[in-house]
Design an enzyme around this catalytic site. Structure first.
Site, short mmCIF file in Angstrom:
data_model
loop_
_atom_site.label_atom_id
_atom_site.label_comp_id
_atom_site.label_asym_id
_atom_site.label_seq_id
_atom_site.Cartn_x
_atom_site.Cartn_y
_atom_site.Cartn_z
N GLY A 13 0.79 -1.24 0.00
CA GLY A 13 0.00 0.00 0.00
C GLY A 13 0.81 1.27 0.00
N ASN A 15 1.63 3.02 -2.59
CA ASN A 15 0.94 3.93 -3.52
C ASN A 15 -0.35 4.45 -2.89
OD1 ASN A 15 2.22 4.23 -6.36
ND2 ASN A 15 2.54 2.07 -5.82
N LYS A 66 -16.14 -14.33 -10.19
CA LYS A 66 -15.64 -12.95 -10.25
C LYS A 66 -16.81 -11.97 -10.42
CE LYS A 66 -11.85 -12.14 -12.63
NZ LYS A 66 -10.64 -11.31 -12.49
N MET A 91 -3.58 -7.01 -7.63
CA MET A 91 -3.02 -8.08 -8.45
C MET A 91 -4.11 -9.04 -8.93
SD MET A 91 -0.08 -6.86 -8.45
CE MET A 91 1.17 -7.98 -9.05
N ARG A 92 -5.11 -8.48 -9.58
CA ARG A 92 -6.24 -9.28 -10.03
C ARG A 92 -6.74 -8.67 -11.33
NH1 ARG A 92 -8.75 -13.15 -7.58
NH2 ARG A 92 -7.21 -13.05 -5.93
N ASN A 108 -4.58 2.22 -13.92
CA ASN A 108 -3.67 1.29 -13.24
C ASN A 108 -2.24 1.81 -13.33
OD1 ASN A 108 -2.75 -1.21 -12.06
ND2 ASN A 108 -2.11 -1.87 -14.10
N HIS A 110 1.70 0.46 -13.45
CA HIS A 110 2.41 -0.78 -13.75
C HIS A 110 3.92 -0.51 -13.76
CE1 HIS A 110 2.92 -4.81 -15.35
NE2 HIS A 110 3.81 -4.30 -16.18
C1 GAR Z 1 3.56 -1.28 -7.38
O1 GAR Z 1 4.93 -1.24 -7.63
C2 GAR Z 1 2.77 -1.45 -8.66
O2 GAR Z 1 3.40 -0.87 -9.77
C3 GAR Z 1 2.72 -2.94 -8.80
O3 GAR Z 1 2.52 -3.41 -7.48
C4 GAR Z 1 3.20 -2.55 -6.59
C5 GAR Z 1 2.32 -2.26 -5.41
O4 GAR Z 1 3.05 -1.58 -4.42
N1 GAR Z 1 1.67 -3.34 -9.68
C6 GAR Z 1 1.76 -4.36 -10.53
O5 GAR Z 1 2.74 -5.07 -10.61
C7 GAR Z 1 0.54 -4.56 -11.41
N2 GAR Z 1 0.80 -5.46 -12.47
P1 GAR Z 1 2.34 -0.87 -3.20
O6 GAR Z 1 1.39 -1.91 -2.57
O7 GAR Z 1 3.45 -0.54 -2.27
O8 GAR Z 1 1.60 0.32 -3.71
#
Ligand code: GAR
Length: 189
Positions: A13, A15, A66, A91-92, A108, A110
């Protein structure tokens, strides 16, 4: 009236925290009105509670499909009049039910320069490939995995071979880029 954001996350979390802080101190003119998490026990749930953000935490396996859990999510988004859904380490794969109701309002982040290195192990795949320029992409979400129209990208050079270091550098960039991008999008809404 302030715009209303929902953040979807599955993990740590960081972000979420960057977005929630920016909303709290006015750098994003919006309120995080909901956090949705598909992993009971994920650290992001405690972060959301610290910010006083309402959480919907669900275990996908306890639903028949889903479509069933997404229908519940759509109802929550509708009830809270959400303007923008920000996936932040969710991640879904987003399914038809949620897309039908909210496509055009879901973005999103990435950890690669799309269209290279789609999927759940983008950084590890990029390191294994031996790339020298890494990056972050923010894109609209559609039915193609990591395939929607690109909104923003930021690149950084890295010559080493340590995925953890790439994650560390990338996450600092993610936090800035996500806040800037959400801010811009909300001004256009
Ligand atoms: C982030 O780095 C995001 O870019 C990645 O998960 C992480 C979550 O970090 N997302 C993916 O890989 C999506 N395919 P966080 O929980 O610290 O925000």
């Amino acid at each position: 009236m302030k715009k209303r954001i929902a953040v979807f996350a599955s993990g740590t979390g960081t972000n979420f925290v960057a977005i929630a802080k920016a909303c709290a101190d006015g750098r994003i003119p919006a309120e995080v009105a909901l956090m949705v998490c598909d992993k009971p026990g994920a650290a992001v749930i405690d972060r959301a509670r610290e910010f006083g953000v309402a959480c919907f935490v669900f275990a996908p396996k306890s639903y028949a499909s889903k479509a069933d859990y997404e229908a519940e999510i759509v109802k929550l988004l509708d009830d809270r009049k959400i303007d923008l859904v920000c996936l932040a380490g969710y991640m879904r794969i987003v399914g038809e039910t949620l897309l039908k109701a909210y496509e055009g309002k879901i973005i999103n982040i990435h950890p690669s320069l799309l269209p290279s290195f789609k999927g759940a192990h983008a950084v590890e795949d990029a390191v294994a490939y031996g790339v020298k320029v890494y990056g972050i992409t923010i894109h609209w979400v559609n039915a193609d995995l990591d395939g929607g129209r690109i909104i923003a990208q930021r690149a950084f050079p890295y010559e080493g071979s340590d995925p953890a270091e790439v994650h560390r550098i990338g996450q600092r960039i993610e936090h800035e880029l996500y806040v800037e991008t959400i801010n811009k999008l909300l001004c256009e809404l």
